[in-house]
Design an enzyme around this catalytic site. Structure first.
Site, PDB file in Angstrom:
ATOM      1  N   SER A 147      33.425 112.849  63.452  1.00  0.00           N
ATOM      2  CA  SER A 147      33.126 112.896  62.025  1.00  0.00           C
ATOM      3  C   SER A 147      32.356 114.171  61.730  1.00  0.00           C
ATOM      4  O   SER A 147      31.338 114.445  62.371  1.00  0.00           O
ATOM      5  CB  SER A 147      32.298 111.666  61.624  1.00  0.00           C
ATOM      6  OG  SER A 147      32.031 111.680  60.237  1.00  0.00           O
ATOM      7  N   VAL A 190      33.309 117.647  56.265  1.00  0.00           N
ATOM      8  CA  VAL A 190      34.329 117.535  55.224  1.00  0.00           C
ATOM      9  C   VAL A 190      35.259 116.347  55.450  1.00  0.00           C
ATOM     10  O   VAL A 190      35.781 115.770  54.497  1.00  0.00           O
ATOM     11  CB  VAL A 190      35.153 118.848  55.152  1.00  0.00           C
ATOM     12  CG1 VAL A 190      36.341 118.715  54.218  1.00  0.00           C
ATOM     13  CG2 VAL A 190      34.257 119.994  54.698  1.00  0.00           C
ATOM     14  N   VAL A 192      37.974 111.931  61.739  1.00  0.00           N
ATOM     15  CA  VAL A 192      39.226 111.854  62.476  1.00  0.00           C
ATOM     16  C   VAL A 192      39.355 110.503  63.162  1.00  0.00           C
ATOM     17  O   VAL A 192      38.413 110.027  63.809  1.00  0.00           O
ATOM     18  CB  VAL A 192      39.299 112.993  63.517  1.00  0.00           C
ATOM     19  CG1 VAL A 192      40.497 112.801  64.439  1.00  0.00           C
ATOM     20  CG2 VAL A 192      39.362 114.341  62.826  1.00  0.00           C
ATOM     21  N   LYS A 252      43.387 112.855  60.216  1.00  0.00           N
ATOM     22  CA  LYS A 252      42.196 113.444  59.595  1.00  0.00           C
ATOM     23  C   LYS A 252      42.150 113.011  58.132  1.00  0.00           C
ATOM     24  O   LYS A 252      43.124 113.175  57.395  1.00  0.00           O
ATOM     25  CB  LYS A 252      42.258 114.970  59.699  1.00  0.00           C
ATOM     26  CG  LYS A 252      41.021 115.679  59.166  1.00  0.00           C
ATOM     27  CD  LYS A 252      41.078 117.171  59.477  1.00  0.00           C
ATOM     28  CE  LYS A 252      39.825 117.876  59.014  1.00  0.00           C
ATOM     29  NZ  LYS A 252      39.841 119.320  59.366  1.00  0.00           N
ATOM     30  N   ASP A 307      36.504 129.202  61.812  1.00  0.00           N
ATOM     31  CA  ASP A 307      35.520 128.126  61.969  1.00  0.00           C
ATOM     32  C   ASP A 307      35.471 127.716  63.432  1.00  0.00           C
ATOM     33  O   ASP A 307      35.604 126.536  63.779  1.00  0.00           O
ATOM     34  CB  ASP A 307      35.899 126.934  61.078  1.00  0.00           C
ATOM     35  CG  ASP A 307      34.724 125.991  60.837  1.00  0.00           C
ATOM     36  OD1 ASP A 307      33.576 126.402  61.084  1.00  0.00           O
ATOM     37  OD2 ASP A 307      34.956 124.855  60.398  1.00  0.00           O
TER      38      ASP A 307
END
Length: 522
Positions: free
Chosen positions: A132, A135, A138, A152, A287
């Site tokens: 988790s 945003v 999963v 997701k 990211d």
């Protein structure tokens, strides 16, 4: 004037910080020593302090404040060299251990998005989240075809929280630019605008799926990186279904060590992947914190979460490549010249002074492994140099700088002996050779050959048209030249007439005056 909604959010942020006792931590810093007496105004002072460690308090505060603050914590978590160990260890938990939302909520979102029940979409669905984050969270599942997948799901009502926080960031940026000269140089408002675009893109999981497919295509059959496959029939704006991968989290050094991972190769491949994405593909995963990167032993990377990606313009791409290469070659004069030519520093800057400043910052860190480089001191000196020479921040490169910071942080964890410069330099030299060398120009010409061949039959007509246009233009020029000659003659003639008229009028006026003089009566 701050909007009421933004003001309420600001009050809420302060309340959350006080609730977790961060006012005590803030007031203990040297910067706020002069106003420590304000601690007596805090309810925590009178109601009793929390006994939780400071790292836990900071993490819980960021979790309660929402996705933007969690993102900030995730970025900091990759830089253990810049943070106290207790805080860094807690911030790592923000990568995939943010408190989840209820499984029933996830089920409703999935069924609403897919237009079918969980049983119709999946043969099995695990209601307990696998991970988790800020945003989304999963879940694991199995398709009716037998494939193992992850599902997701976007957090509910997250858009409103992000919009309110971004609005607050804009207010802070505007105030900073109004009252702090450095904020204008840092282009605070533009940076917030770039951040807003990035994080809002992350709220569309179809866009993320497309990003994943593009990077998967770029690294097809690669020994460096594997990207899981997207299951498009079950992917929507708030739901993404993709192949489940199995690997060791890149931040789990003990597990990697037990599995005999090749740390040196992993560190070198991390740098190679970064430069390949930026310069070969011009499309990079932006990211890359440890929660999104896994290792398939002994030395292959697996990546997930492609909500944030970046790309550069051709100009920025070539400019950065030249800058990197000049740095690696210790050519500080070229670096200084490029900064001035690009407008990143004022045109009035003396090249020699800027060159000397860059040398003072960079020379101490060259030919040193990551473990011997103090990036805290390096960042401080870079900021001081930027301020001294009025260097303007480029908002379009902030995402790239954040990614490079993540990559360097991963390299430091995996293999502190890594020589970042010697690892990256050969890649850039080859890139320049492929892009700018004679063979590259020949390839470019050959690529355009079909287009040129297609236009060959039109060349005689184009040449004839050009000649006719040139002849017509020459005729027009000659015509205008003749008109100009006539005009000059006419002006000359008019000037003569005007002169005689003026002389005649002057003579008549003079005669009239003379006749009016006393004693002259005829």
């Amino acid at each position: 004037m701050i909007r009421p909604k933004t003001l309420m959010r600001l009050i809420h942020i302060n309340w959350v910080m006080m609730f977790h006792g961060l006012d005590e931590i803030v007031l203990k810093t040297r910067l706020f020593r002069a106003i420590r007496f304000l601690a007596y105004c805090s309810p925590n002072y009178w109601l009793g302090r929390t006994t939780l460690p400071r790292g836990v308090r900071i993490r819980k505060t960021l979790e309660d404040l929402g996705p933007i603050y969690v993102k900030f914590g995730q970025t900091l978590s990759t830089r253990k060299d810049l943070l106290p160990e207790d805080i860094a260890e807690e911030l790592v938990k923000l990568q995939d251990k943010v408190p989840p939302f209820p499984a029933e909520t996830a089920r409703k979102i999935i069924e609403q998005q897919l237009g079918q029940t969980l049983g119709e979409a999946f043969a099995e669905f695990n209601p307990t989240p696998l991970a988790s984050a800020s945003v989304a969270q999963v879940h694991t599942a199995r398709l009716h075809s037998g494939e193992q997948v992850i599902v997701k799901v976007l957090r509910p009502d997250i858009a409103g929280k992000i919009h309110s926080d971004v609005a607050l960031l804009f207010e802070f940026a505007k105030l900073a630019e109004r009252f702090w000269p450095d904020a204008r140089r840092l282009r605070a408002v533009e940076i917030v605008a770039e951040f807003e675009k990035t994080i809002l893109d992350e709220l569309d999981l179809v866009r993320e799926a497309a990003n994943a497919s593009a990077i998967r295509s770029n690294f097809k059959n690669s020994e460096l990186l594997y990207i899981p496959e997207i299951h498009w029939p079950l992917t929507r704006r708030k739901v993404l279904v993709m192949e489940r991968i199995y690997g060791i989290p890149v931040g789990d050094i003990d597990a990697l060590r037990k599995g005999d991972a090749d740390f040196k190769k992993l560190a070198e491949r991390g740098v190679e992947i970064f430069f390949t994405q930026v310069f070969r593909d011009n499309f990079f995963h932006a990211d890359m914190h440890p929660g999104n990167i896994f290792v398939q032993l002994p030395d292959k990377y697996l990546a997930v979460d492609f909500g944030i990606v970046g790309s550069l313009s051709d100009t920025d791409q070539r400019y950065l490549a030249e800058n990197f290469l000049a740095f690696f070659n210790h050519d500080y004069r070229r670096v200084a010249q490029m900064h001035i030519e690009s407008g990143w520093v004022p045109s009035t800057t003396r090249v020699e002074e800027f060159e000397a400043a860059i040398r003072a910052v960079c020379e101490p860190i060259f030919e040193k492994p990551l473990k011997d480089i103090s990036f805290g001191l390096l960042l401080l000196r870079l900021f001081q140099t930027a301020r001294r020479f009025d260097m303007v921040v480029q908002p379009q490169l902030v995402l790239l700088q954040k990614t490079l910071l993540n990559i360097e942080g991963l390299g430091r964890q995996l293999y502190p002996e890594l020589d970042l410069w010697q690892t990256a330099k050969p890649f850039l030299e080859n890139w320049f050779k492929e892009r700018m060398g004679p063979s590259a120009k020949l390839k470019e010409l050959l690529a355009k050959l079909p287009e040129i061949t297609e236009q060959l039959p039109e060349i005689p007509n184009l040449v004839l048209h050009a000649l006719q246009s040139t002849a017509q233009m020459q005729q027009q020029i000659q015509h205008h030249q003749r008109e100009m000659v006539l005009l000059r003659k006419q002006l000359k003639s008019n000037n003569r007439r005007s002169l005689w008229a003026i002389l005649t009028a002057a003579a008549m006026i003079s005669a009239a005056l003379i006749l009016q003089l006393p004693g002259l009566n005829y």
